[in-house]
Enzyme design. Structure first.
Site, PDB file in Angstrom:
ATOM      1  N   ARG A  48      45.796  13.797  86.009  1.00  0.00           N
ATOM      2  CA  ARG A  48      46.101  15.079  85.360  1.00  0.00           C
ATOM      3  C   ARG A  48      46.944  14.908  84.098  1.00  0.00           C
ATOM      4  NH1 ARG A  48      45.185  19.384  88.690  1.00  0.00           N
ATOM      5  NH2 ARG A  48      46.609  20.651  87.465  1.00  0.00           N
TER       6      ARG A  48
ATOM      7  N   HIS B 116      17.807  16.225  57.300  1.00  0.00           N
ATOM      8  CA  HIS B 116      18.444  17.244  56.456  1.00  0.00           C
ATOM      9  C   HIS B 116      19.825  16.794  55.977  1.00  0.00           C
ATOM     10  CE1 HIS B 116      15.183  20.010  57.117  1.00  0.00           C
ATOM     11  NE2 HIS B 116      15.241  19.715  58.420  1.00  0.00           N
TER      12      HIS B 116
ATOM     13  N   GLU C 137      34.760   9.367  74.577  1.00  0.00           N
ATOM     14  CA  GLU C 137      36.009   9.566  75.311  1.00  0.00           C
ATOM     15  C   GLU C 137      36.487   8.333  76.068  1.00  0.00           C
ATOM     16  OE1 GLU C 137      34.206  12.325  78.927  1.00  0.00           O
ATOM     17  OE2 GLU C 137      36.272  12.609  78.353  1.00  0.00           O
TER      18      GLU C 137
ATOM     19  N   LYS D  34      30.474  11.046  76.326  1.00  0.00           N
ATOM     20  CA  LYS D  34      30.915  10.001  77.269  1.00  0.00           C
ATOM     21  C   LYS D  34      31.335   8.753  76.497  1.00  0.00           C
ATOM     22  CE  LYS D  34      31.548  11.583  80.283  1.00  0.00           C
ATOM     23  NZ  LYS D  34      31.300  12.989  80.436  1.00  0.00           N
TER      24      LYS D  34
ATOM     25  N   ASN E  79      54.317  22.310  85.854  1.00  0.00           N
ATOM     26  CA  ASN E  79      52.999  22.143  85.237  1.00  0.00           C
ATOM     27  C   ASN E  79      52.649  23.450  84.564  1.00  0.00           C
ATOM     28  OD1 ASN E  79      50.325  21.541  84.578  1.00  0.00           O
ATOM     29  ND2 ASN E  79      49.562  22.155  86.580  1.00  0.00           N
ATOM     30  N   GLY E  80      52.410  23.409  83.257  1.00  0.00           N
ATOM     31  CA  GLY E  80      52.061  24.627  82.525  1.00  0.00           C
ATOM     32  C   GLY E  80      52.810  24.667  81.212  1.00  0.00           C
TER      33      GLY E  80
ATOM     34  N   TRP F 193      51.582  15.168  80.937  1.00  0.00           N
ATOM     35  CA  TRP F 193      50.773  15.098  79.712  1.00  0.00           C
ATOM     36  C   TRP F 193      51.546  15.929  78.711  1.00  0.00           C
ATOM     37  CZ3 TRP F 193      48.154  18.338  76.300  1.00  0.00           C
ATOM     38  CH2 TRP F 193      47.192  17.730  75.480  1.00  0.00           C
TER      39      TRP F 193
ATOM     40  N   LYS G 251      42.618  15.213  82.821  1.00  0.00           N
ATOM     41  CA  LYS G 251      41.446  15.724  83.536  1.00  0.00           C
ATOM     42  C   LYS G 251      41.339  17.234  83.438  1.00  0.00           C
ATOM     43  CE  LYS G 251      37.980  15.188  86.416  1.00  0.00           C
ATOM     44  NZ  LYS G 251      36.767  14.585  85.842  1.00  0.00           N
TER      45      LYS G 251
ATOM     46  N   GLU H 227      25.890  15.041  75.617  1.00  0.00           N
ATOM     47  CA  GLU H 227      26.749  14.547  76.696  1.00  0.00           C
ATOM     48  C   GLU H 227      26.886  13.022  76.634  1.00  0.00           C
ATOM     49  OE1 GLU H 227      28.866  15.561  78.597  1.00  0.00           O
ATOM     50  OE2 GLU H 227      28.994  14.247  80.335  1.00  0.00           O
TER      51      GLU H 227
ATOM     52  N   CYS I 159      49.653  18.604  83.872  1.00  0.00           N
ATOM     53  CA  CYS I 159      50.579  17.708  84.539  1.00  0.00           C
ATOM     54  C   CYS I 159      50.291  17.809  86.027  1.00  0.00           C
ATOM     55  CB  CYS I 159      52.024  18.138  84.289  1.00  0.00           C
ATOM     56  SG  CYS I 159      52.439  18.176  82.543  1.00  0.00           S
TER      57      CYS I 159
HETATM   58  C1  AGP Z   1      34.371  15.401  80.234  1.00  0.00           C
HETATM   59  O1  AGP Z   1      34.145  14.068  80.461  1.00  0.00           O
HETATM   60  C2  AGP Z   1      35.671  15.764  79.712  1.00  0.00           C
HETATM   61  N1  AGP Z   1      36.716  15.115  80.370  1.00  0.00           N
HETATM   62  C3  AGP Z   1      35.878  17.211  79.333  1.00  0.00           C
HETATM   63  O2  AGP Z   1      35.022  17.459  78.269  1.00  0.00           O
HETATM   64  C4  AGP Z   1      35.670  18.295  80.417  1.00  0.00           C
HETATM   65  O3  AGP Z   1      34.326  18.410  80.760  1.00  0.00           O
HETATM   66  C5  AGP Z   1      36.215  19.627  79.865  1.00  0.00           C
HETATM   67  O4  AGP Z   1      37.576  19.479  79.595  1.00  0.00           O
HETATM   68  C6  AGP Z   1      35.985  20.798  80.793  1.00  0.00           C
HETATM   69  O5  AGP Z   1      36.648  20.613  82.007  1.00  0.00           O
HETATM   70  P1  AGP Z   1      36.320  21.538  83.252  1.00  0.00           P
HETATM   71  O6  AGP Z   1      34.905  21.270  83.647  1.00  0.00           O
HETATM   72  O7  AGP Z   1      37.297  21.103  84.292  1.00  0.00           O
HETATM   73  O8  AGP Z   1      36.523  22.957  82.824  1.00  0.00           O
END
Ligand code: AGP
Length: 608
Positions: A27, A504, A488, A485, A101-102, A75, A603, A481, A2
């Site tokens: 966030r 396989h 998500e 992308k 937040n937490g 969140w 994030k 990766e 949050c």
């Molecule tokens: C990446 O696009 C994601 N949003 C997610 O996988 C991110 O890389 C992961 O949560 C790790 O975050 P950090 O690098 O802030 O630790």
């Protein structure tokens, strides 16, 4: 997961809080609220949904008078994202309002205790227990009430507190969640992240775990958990407010993709002097490096994939065995780690809960910890024995792009640095590698320019409910990766596979028209991947390949090709990933997705 923000001064608080929240929305963005104190009464306004709805409800803050207040963007963890569960929460007597937040881990037992004592709960949140504890412990002294409350809490928290009896003072306390004070002139602030502060001030104080602060318009007094006043250093934020704005781009993600040449340059250039690599505070002697018999890289999500990619470079150049472990697994794995293990902990935010837990687990077993982190002053940066910052600047889009490529840049620097120290490369090879590293920013720009105009069309052509991304070795890390992308931000199911593994089992899924994105940039294995392309094409797949621009063979086999300029093999991922970021971006745009704030995500993932 949050964002919290607070303001005290002479200006109208609500518009400042709303602006701050909009900068923190990355966030968490399922509900939002503000509490403003005016004439002895706290007015709480909160809504489910985005901050835009809160702005509408409060007429951009004009409908909420007062010069001191707190705000929250959520969140949801405990309780659905409803109006009632949104923060701020009020005490039963209306004296306290809080934002959090937490996660309060012992909230159930606290809730039972408080209900038995007659407190009435309005929400299902863990947070509401905190505001009732404050009311319970308050006897005219807010600091004591905050200390006693904090002593009862287990879990993680950054709390912002408003009390009607202290009409110009904000109270904050932190434990395992980020909290930063912003120092203005005749006004002061707090926030979860400096992005909410930089438009007002660049002078900030990073609070540590257990610290409490009382913030008035004139000063911020910081206390330790015993209530003793302590002196804190004031830090200066090194970037401008424009860095946290879209700057004419339609989305932060596109802006951040385009910023990659500059970001990678910022990560590399200050660490290369007269053809030698200098790693800030992580200068190791050859003896110290020889004492390392294993490297573990641990991280989550994209940062983990950066580790998967960096591993090839470190093993190839340094001949030290590298294990790459998901932080959420490593922490429970009883890891074989000791004082001869170097653990590289990678995190853009520096606040990812599982990554922090894995770091602590490894450290408790004697390992040396090197953090590779973007956010200055974040928890991982503080916990690590040494930190190499990635210097990517603020990354706002939930999907990481420049955060990822700068992590790669730092891993490459580390690999070349350690290789030289260990005597695996001579001066000539070192000079050649450093030259290639310094070329990276320019070549990332070329990778963008070479593909930019055809990417929207290709994204349309290859969008499908299911996609495969394949590659081998360093190309496999890029495929991982690239698929993340795509998933998500476009919500298309994308599966990444080591190209050699298809036969396989998974090849059974390849049918007429199945899109396959084949990463084919590592020349040592390119011909093998080419065979896999032929295999899937024989079963009807439509193949978009990614290759060096002079790779003629690929043109005859793939349906479409994205090209990147040539670069040293161990550094290819930082180039190859860029067209895949753009492919995902345009696929999401074609579908009309909320690119910067994908559904269900946040994030910084501070829950385990
Ligand atoms: C990446 O696009 C994601 N949003 C997610 O996988 C991110 O890389 C992961 O949560 C790790 O975050 P950090 O690098 O802030 O630790």
């Amino acid at each position: 997961m949050c964002g919290i923000v607070g303001f005290t001064g002479a200006r109208s608080a609500a518009p400042i809080l709303l602006k701050g929240l909009s900068r923190l929305e990355y966030r968490g963005y399922d509900s939002a609220g503000i509490a403003v104190l005016d004439s002895g009464v706290i007015d709480v306004e909160k809504v489910s949904g985005r901050i835009a709805r809160l702005c509408e409800k409060t007429k951009d803050g004009a409908a909420v008078p007062g010069v001191i207040g707190i705000g929250h963007t959520r969140w949801a963890t405990h309780g659905a994202p409803t109006d009632l569960n949104a923060h701020p929460h009020l005490s039963n007597d209306g004296r306290f309002a809080i934002v959090h937040n937490g996660i309060i881990e012992n909230y159930l037992s606290l809730r039972e205790e408080l209900i038995a004592d007659g407190y009435v709960f309005q929400s299902e949140t863990d947070t509401e227990t905190v505001v009732h504890l404050l009311e319970m412990y308050y006897d005219g002294d807010v600091l004591t009430a905050v200390r006693k409350t904090a002593a009862r809490l287990e879990g993680s928290y950054a709390l912002g507190i408003l009390c009607t009896d202290a009409p110009d003072t904000l109270w904050v306390v932190r434990e395992k969640s980020p909290l930063i004070l912003g120092l203005g002139v005749g006004e002061n602030f707090f926030a979860s992240d400096v992005t909410a502060l930089v438009s007002h001030t660049k002078n900030v104080i990073y609070l540590e775990d257990g610290e409490i602060a009382a913030i008035t318009p004139q000063r911020a007094i910081v206390y330790d958990c015993t209530g003793r006043e302590i002196r804190k250093d004031v830090s200066r934020v090194s970037w401008d407010v424009e860095a946290a704005e879209k700057g004419g781009y339609e989305h932060f993600m596109l802006k951040e993709i385009m910023e990659q040449p500059a970001a990678v340059r910022a990560a590399l250039a200050p660490r290369i002097h007269d053809g030698q690599i200098r790693l800030d505070d992580f200068e190791l002697t050859t003896e110290e490096l020889r004492g390392i018999n294993k490297i573990i890289i641990t991280a989550c999500g994209s940062a983990y994939y950066a580790g998967c990619s960096g591993r090839y470079g470190i093993e190839r150049l340094c001949r030290i065995p590298v294990e790459v472990e998901l932080a959420s697994e490593l922490r429970y794995a009883d890891p074989m780690v000791d004082e001869h293990t170097l653990v590289l902990v990678i995190s853009q935010s520096g606040e990812t809960a599982d990554t922090i837990a894995a770091l602590k687990e490894c450290r408790s077993r004697g390992a040396k910890i090197l953090g590779i982190v973007n956010v200055v002053g974040s928890t991982i940066a503080k916990l690590a024995d040494h930190t190499l910052y990635t210097w990517a600047g603020p990354e706002i889009a939930v999907a990481t792009t420049k955060g990822f490529t700068t992590q790669l840049a730092v891993l490459y620097l580390f690999a070349v640095y350690a290789s030289e120290k260990l005597g695996y490369i001579d001066d000539g090879r070192r000079a050649a590698l450093i030259h290639e590293l310094m070329e990276l920013p320019k070549r990332i720009q070329q990778a963008i320019d070479m593909n930019f105009y055809q990417l929207p069309g290709l994204a349309k052509r290859y969008s499908s409910q299911s996609l495969f991304f394949i590659g081998r070795n360093t190309d496999y890390a890029v495929a991982l990766e690239g698929a993340l992308k795509m998933k998500e931000i476009s919500y298309l199911h994308a599966e990444s596979y080591a190209a050699g593994e298809l036969k396989h089992g998974t090849i059974a899924l390849i049918d007429e028209g199945q899109p396959v994105i084949a990463v084919c940039c590592n020349e040592a294995v390119c011909d093998k991947t080419l065979s896999n392309i032929v295999e899937v094409k024989a079963r009807g797949a439509k193949v978009l390949a990614l290759a060096f621009r002079d790779n003629r063979k690929i043109v005859s086999q793939a349906d479409d090709v994205l090209f990147i300029p040539r670069i040293e093999t161990v550094f290819t991922a930082a180039l190859a990933v860029v067209p895949l970021q753009l492919l995902a971006y345009y696929a999401a745009k074609e579908k009309g997705c909320d690119i910067d704030k994908p559904k269900n995500l946040a994030k910084s993932v501070t829950v385990e």
